[in-house]
Design a protein around this motif. Structure first.
Motif, PDB file in Angstrom:
ATOM      1  N   UNK B  97      52.747  38.897  28.519  1.00 37.05           N
ATOM      2  CA  UNK B  97      51.322  38.785  28.184  1.00 37.05           C
ATOM      3  C   UNK B  97      50.555  38.008  29.247  1.00 37.05           C
ATOM      4  N   UNK B  98      51.147  36.884  29.615  1.00 32.27           N
ATOM      5  CA  UNK B  98      50.455  35.984  30.528  1.00 32.27           C
ATOM      6  C   UNK B  98      50.126  36.689  31.837  1.00 32.27           C
ATOM      7  N   UNK B  99      51.125  37.358  32.414  1.00 34.61           N
ATOM      8  CA  UNK B  99      50.882  37.896  33.745  1.00 34.61           C
ATOM      9  C   UNK B  99      50.200  39.260  33.742  1.00 34.61           C
ATOM     10  N   UNK B 100      50.269  39.943  32.604  1.00 30.31           N
ATOM     11  CA  UNK B 100      49.436  41.147  32.473  1.00 30.31           C
ATOM     12  C   UNK B 100      47.979  40.762  32.658  1.00 30.31           C
ATOM     13  N   UNK B 101      47.603  39.681  31.968  1.00 31.57           N
ATOM     14  CA  UNK B 101      46.235  39.208  32.018  1.00 31.57           C
ATOM     15  C   UNK B 101      45.920  38.607  33.382  1.00 31.57           C
ATOM     16  N   UNK B 102      46.868  37.833  33.885  1.00 33.81           N
ATOM     17  CA  UNK B 102      46.611  37.114  35.124  1.00 33.81           C
ATOM     18  C   UNK B 102      46.442  38.056  36.314  1.00 33.81           C
ATOM     19  N   UNK B 104      45.338  41.052  36.235  1.00 31.61           N
ATOM     20  CA  UNK B 104      44.014  41.675  36.139  1.00 31.61           C
ATOM     21  C   UNK B 104      42.915  40.712  36.589  1.00 31.61           C
ATOM     22  N   UNK B 105      43.103  39.439  36.239  1.00 32.13           N
ATOM     23  CA  UNK B 105      42.094  38.447  36.634  1.00 32.13           C
ATOM     24  C   UNK B 105      42.047  38.331  38.159  1.00 32.13           C
ATOM     25  N   UNK B 107      42.857  40.539  40.357  1.00 30.25           N
ATOM     26  CA  UNK B 107      42.250  41.723  40.958  1.00 30.25           C
ATOM     27  C   UNK B 107      40.748  41.760  40.703  1.00 30.25           C
ATOM     28  N   UNK B 108      40.360  41.210  39.575  1.00 34.03           N
ATOM     29  CA  UNK B 108      38.933  41.163  39.229  1.00 34.03           C
ATOM     30  C   UNK B 108      38.128  40.311  40.197  1.00 34.03           C
ATOM     31  N   UNK B 109      38.751  39.221  40.677  1.00 36.75           N
ATOM     32  CA  UNK B 109      38.017  38.366  41.608  1.00 36.75           C
ATOM     33  C   UNK B 109      38.271  38.749  43.056  1.00 36.75           C
ATOM     34  N   UNK B 110      38.949  39.869  43.253  1.00 39.92           N
ATOM     35  CA  UNK B 110      39.031  40.394  44.604  1.00 39.92           C
ATOM     36  C   UNK B 110      40.321  40.149  45.351  1.00 39.92           C
ATOM     37  N   UNK B 111      41.404  39.812  44.645  1.00 48.54           N
ATOM     38  CA  UNK B 111      42.711  39.847  45.307  1.00 48.54           C
ATOM     39  C   UNK B 111      43.127  41.306  45.396  1.00 48.54           C
ATOM     40  N   UNK B 112      43.771  41.710  46.498  1.00 46.72           N
ATOM     41  CA  UNK B 112      44.205  43.097  46.588  1.00 46.72           C
ATOM     42  C   UNK B 112      45.299  43.341  45.553  1.00 46.72           C
ATOM     43  N   UNK B 113      45.269  44.494  44.907  1.00 47.04           N
ATOM     44  CA  UNK B 113      46.389  44.840  44.022  1.00 47.04           C
ATOM     45  C   UNK B 113      47.660  44.814  44.875  1.00 47.04           C
TER      46      UNK B 113
END
Lengths: 282, 159, 340, 320
Positions: B97-102, B104-105, B107-113
């Motif tokens: 759970x933790x890293x699923x969310x993390x 996404x966060x 990538x949301x702030x602009x780290x490359x997938x």
């Protein structure tokens, strides 16, 4: 604007090397250090009661009082209690290791004003460290001062700092009495048992022409001051030191601000009359 | 300092000397054992993954991941036991759970997938560990050096 | 030096010229907020702003700044002070901000002169701009600051509609004015009168706060219940102190990236944070928000006066506007005055 | 509105009189016309200080954690959004539910101080506010001003799920029956759709501005750690230096510590002196928790807790 203390880069420390380490108590060590550049020590000009900023680069800095008297040339001594992050690292140091020092900072004990008078030193625990610089100064200029009484206490025998001074060196100096006490009875201890403030009242040293100087844990100071008051000392004559969290040491960073004073430049030495003027926030 | 007009993300490897630096947080019981197995089995894998052993993938605080990027990691991998196999019974369910969310966060702030990855690798999966290391290293190589958050490359403008 | 005049349309050329020959710091707007930033030209410099969110103090005493670098693998530890800043021009400081810099001078240019600050101070030419208008939170008048005066600045610009009145206040200002003489003309003599008119709205509109007797009252208010009362709603955040043009408290911290090479920096710290006074070993002289807000207001309105002979506040109104819980220094002043 | 105020004062006076509460936390008039400030009323004689108007933006639940050691019960006035903070605190075991007396006020939306300040002279004292439907008539000592509500409403109020408090021991004011407008995360979707480069540029320029005053943390009813990691000295989780990297670490960590716990009261956004859109981070986490784990809005029910402190066997699987 007073500009007596001009330094090109006041916040820049100078490397120094540990030359000797003395284990005082389980959590106090005394470090003898010399600056790598001998000229700095020469011009250091510290006076009894002043402090210096000790740092381990990469860890941090802390204000530590200079334990050695300026009459003892060629080195500086710092007695440090292991209490936080920096002091824990300092305690790991070996002879030959380095630390960085800047200073000296703060005011000093009024050793000039005390000339010709009797001295009463009252200390508890690590509180003897800053007083030691003054005691040694007085004893090294023995003829300038009157009778010297030293009352010192700690939690236990093991917690007494500077055993070599309080038991061997100081009592041998003429007209000097050292009274040592520990908080609780202990096997092998035949000296006095009890807290410093009550021992002070018990001894009740003559107060004529005497300047009492005290340093120790806040609770001890509080009761010692009450005791001295009862014995009839004037507030202006009672000397003690204050302690605050400090960062810059040069009266800028605002941490040690109490009222209009900055402990790092206006203190740490105050007389009781001055302290009573300050907001009670220390 | 200011965010320069140049790319704020990676700069493609400026010199060929660049070697990716990847931090792998591996759980003691599965992934670390998997790494061990990959090693003793002599599976070939690129040498750029630096493993930090943790008792459980659930022990990995997301701040560790951010701190790794700050201190110069080009990629971070969190690896643990397969769900259901946790030595502590349920630790990796929380990890999931933790890293699923993390992720996404980030990538949301602009780290490359791909900068941050998570994997389940058991103690028996030496081959999977080696393959996965290769995959992560390839991903990071494609992305190039990470500049985001690095403490040693913060633009310093004197003012 | 006689007053000069600058056509408004020429201002951009003037700023371009300054930026071309050195560093220029000026207020610009991005994401809807106004901040002082180093700029490459006069493009985008805003002039109708009232107060930048962060005061220009940041360019003399930055929120964080390197002090020196070191390398512990070197036998001498290679302790090297940071290099100074280049010569630069700060454009657009408001009179209150200029005054705040004078107050900081009292702290940093005192015993143990702070070389890092002084270097920045010496290398900066300050062009102040008078206020034609003010924010509803402004109350600089309370501290004797006028929207049309800026002692401490090198040049003072006042918007007179079609032109700026340029007052040369120091030698540094005179040098800069001489460098830009092709853009400046002599004032026709009407400037000062026009200035009075131009800044009148700012004088009238601002809050009327009277400090008469406040210091004397505060001298006896250390134990007053007002602090406990006001502190209840304080959040203990550092907003007021970090946006304050006169707050100067800082922390000193070491940084190393797990290697022998590192640096020591200082960064703004806030007396509103619990860690500010907590000593190693846990001793805490200011354990609750009550002591901490008392320290803030007392420091500005009482201790600073005792130590440096001036109030430690310039009435810029930043904290009034930004405090999340409306803990308003002007309101505190008024409440103190009401105390019997 | 007058009726609500009367009702509120009566309730507060009764609670204090009957010793059902030792202190009432509410809003009082502020130093400017369109500001209120939190007030702490301990005597029934002072209940006249309590007000209710469209400028009661402050969330007051955080004060419960400050006052939790005080003897007796604490009464707190809440709007719909703040009321979720009550459950946040009780679920986190910060304060027992029976120590709190909740006075709920149904709220049609609050007005932004910044938006108002750009439209009218906000200095002076507030005399009266009249709701004129679309408009708001604000009577102050500096004159009367009419503003369009839609132009000055707080952004968070545009998508409000709880006009009526989710928990209240006493409700003052009439229930609001307008249909709640749940957020469908349009704005978040817009950001998600940006390119990686665009996202990075946007967020770095936001983080760069941060002055680390920690107002966002201190106002948050979810931030109640005894020692916050950003204050911890050992280990130093975050460097004290203000730079874009440390700021980013702060913001991502702060947001993540509230993942699945953030009650979306929007206070962090309001208090930020540098106008960093902190809520965009919180919203993203809310959206993901909802999509991935089917999370209810945190704090909307008494039961629940942290979504990341729970798991289901059938949670989505991406790590393979």
């Amino acid at each position: 604007m007073c500009s007596t203390r001009e330094v090109a880069h006041p916040l820049l420390p100078y490397p120094a090397t540990v030359t000797k380490i003395i284990d005082e108590t389980p959590d106090v060590k005394t470090f003898q250090v010399v600056f790598d550049d001998p000229a700095i020590l020469e011009n250091f000009g510290n006076k009894p009661g002043q402090c210096a900023m000790l740092s381990i680069l990469g860890v941090g800095e802390a204000m530590i009082s200079i334990t050695s008297s300026p009459t003892r040339k060629g080195m500086l001594e710092f007695s440090i209690k292991k209490i936080g992050r920096l002091t824990s690292v300092i305690h790991e140091l070996d002879v030959g290791d380095k630390l960085a020092i800047r200073g000296p900072y703060g005011n000093h004990f009024p050793f000039d004003m005390m000339k010709g008078k009797n001295c009463l030193f009252i200390a508890g625990g690590i509180g003897l460290a800053p007083l030691r610089s003054l005691i040694d100064y007085v004893l090294d200029n023995r003829d300038d001062y009157g009778r010297v009484d030293i009352i010192y206490g700690a939690r236990s025998y093991a917690d007494l700092c500077f055993k070599y001074d309080i038991f061997d060196r100081w009592p041998k100096v003429k007209d000097t009495n050292v009274y040592v006490t520990i908080d609780r009875e202990e096997e092998g201890w035949d000296g006095h048992v009890g807290f410093v403030p009550s021992y002070l009242e018990e001894l009740n040293p003559p107060s004529e022409d005497t300047i009492p100087v005290t340093c120790g844990p806040p609770i001890m100071i509080k009761f010692v001051l009450q005791g001295l008051d009862k014995m009839g000392y004037k507030d202006e004559d009672i000397i003690t030191t204050l302690e605050m969290n400090m960062r810059c040491g040069i009266g800028k960073c605002g941490r040690c601000n109490i009222g209009e004073k900055y402990i790092c430049v206006d203190g740490p030495v105050f007389n009781l009359a001055q302290i009573k003027q300050l907001p009670p926030e220390f | 300092m200011s965010v320069s007009e140049k790319s704020v993300l990676n700069q493609k490897a400026e010199s060929s000397a660049w070697k990716p630096k990847i931090i792998g947080f591996c759980c003691n019981w599965c992934s670390y054992a998997g790494a061990d197995l990959a090693g003793i089995s002599r599976f070939k894998q690129p040498p750029y993954l630096r493993i930090i052993r943790v008792p459980c993938s659930g022990r990995v605080n997301p701040v560790y991941v951010l701190r790794a990027f700050q201190k110069g990691a080009d990629g971070v991998l969190v690896a643990g036991c397969h769900p259901g196999d946790c030595h502590y019974a349920t630790g990796n369910y929380f990890t999931r759970r933790r890293f699923l969310i993390f992720k996404r966060l980030l990538e949301y702030v602009g780290f490359e997938p791909g900068r941050f990855q998570a994997r389940w690798i058991s103690g028996a999966e030496g081959q999977k560990f080696a393959d996965n290391t290769k995959k992560v290293v390839d991903d990071i190589k494609t992305l190039g050096p990470n500049k985001r958050m690095r403490l040693d490359s913060i633009p310093q403008i004197k003012y | 030096m006689a007053n000069k005049s600058l056509k408004k349309v020429q201002l951009k050329s003037l700023l371009d010229k300054i930026a071309g020959s050195g560093q220029l710091i000026a207020p610009i707007q991005s994401d809807g907020i106004t901040l002082f930033k180093p700029v490459q030209s006069g493009e985008g410099v805003v002039l109708d702003y009232q107060n930048a969110v962060i005061p220009p103090k940041d360019f003399f005493f930055p929120q964080s700044e390197k002090m020196f670098s070191y390398d512990t693998s070197d036998p001498t530890w290679a302790i090297k002070p940071e290099e100074g800043v280049p010569e630069r021009v700060l454009f657009g400081a408001r009179p209150c901000d200029v005054k705040s810099i004078l107050l900081l001078d009292k702290v940093f240019d005192a015993e143990f002169r702070d070389d890092i600050y002084i270097d920045k101070r010496n290398k900066t030419t300050i062009i102040a701009v008078s206020c034609n208008d003010c924010r509803h939170t402004c109350f600089c008048g309370a501290f004797g600051i006028s929207p049309g005066e800026a002692e401490g600045a090198d040049l003072l610009f006042t918007d007179l509609g079609g032109r700026y009145l340029v007052e040369v206040l120091t030698d540094k200002g005179s040098t800069l004015a001489a460098e830009c003489s092709d853009l400046l003309s002599d004032d026709d003599g009407n400037g000062p009168a026009a200035k009075e008119k131009a800044v009148a709205p700012a004088k009238e509109k601002q809050m009327n706060i009277d400090l008469e007797g406040v210091k004397a009252k505060l001298d006896n208010m250390f134990e007053h219940p007002i602090w406990a009362e006001e502190s209840l709603r304080c959040l203990g955040c550092g907003t007021c102190t970090f946006i304050c043009p006169t707050c100067h408290c800082f922390d000193i911290v070491d940084f190393n990236n797990q290697s022998s090479i590192g640096y020591r920096y200082r960064c703004a710290d806030s007396c509103q944070f619990a860690n500010f006074t907590r000593a190693a070993g846990g001793h805490q002289p200011r354990p609750s928000k009550m002591e901490r807000i008392r320290q803030r207001f007392m420091h500005k309105l009482r201790y600073f006066v005792d130590r440096y002979g001036d109030f430690g506040c310039v009435g810029c109104g930043r904290c009034l506007e930004k405090c999340p819980v409306n803990l308003d220094i002007a309101q505190i002043i008024n409440k103190v005055k009401e105390v019997g | 509105m007058k009726k609500v105020i009367e009702n509120l004062r009566e309730t507060a006076a009764r609670l204090l009189q009957n010793k059902e509460a030792e202190v009432v936390i509410g809003w009082g008039l502020g130093s400017e016309a369109v500001r209120t400030q939190p007030v702490f009323i301990t005597s029934p004689d002072n209940v006249d200080k309590l007000v209710w108007n469209p400028f009661c933006v402050n969330g007051l639940t955080k004060y419960l954690s400050d006052l939790k050691t005080r003897p007796g019960k604490i009464a707190v006035v809440v709007k719909g959004c703040d009321s979720r903070g009550i459950y946040r605190l009780t679920q986190d075991n910060i304060i027992p539910r029976d120590k709190v007396v909740v006075i709920g006020i149904p709220c049609a939306g609050q007005m932004s101080y910044t938006k108002l300040a750009s439209k009218m002279d906000v200095s002076g004292q507030l005399n009266d506010v009249e709701d004129k439907g679309e408009d708001l008539l604000i009577k102050t000592s500096k004159g009367d001003f009419t503003v369009k509500k839609s132009e000055v409403l707080l952004d968070k109020c545009l998508t409000c799920e709880h006009h009526n408090p989710v928990v209240a021991d006493h409700v003052v004011g009439d229930t609001i029956n307008t249909c709640p407008t749940p957020d469908n995360y349009e704005e978040i979707k817009k950001f998600e759709a940006m390119s990686t480069e665009e996202k990075a540029r946007f967020w770095l320029s936001q983080f760069e501005r941060c002055i680390r005053c920690y107002a966002c943390r201190n106002i948050c009813p979810g931030c109640t750690c005894r020692e916050c990691i950003f204050d911890a000295i050992k280990p130093d989780w975050v460097g004290k230096e203000i730079n874009v990297s440390e700021n980013e670490l702060f913001h991502l960590t702060r947001a993540f510590h509230l993942a699945g716990r953030c009650v979306d009261c929007g206070e962090c956004d309001r208090v930020c002196p540098m106008d960093i859109p902190i809520r965009l981070l919180n919203k993203k986490l809310l959206k993901d928790c909802k999509e991935l784990f089917n999370m209810e809005p945190p704090g909307s029910t008494e039961e629940g807790g942290s979504v990341l402190g729970q798991y289901r066997l059938e949670d989505p699987e991406e790590f393979m």
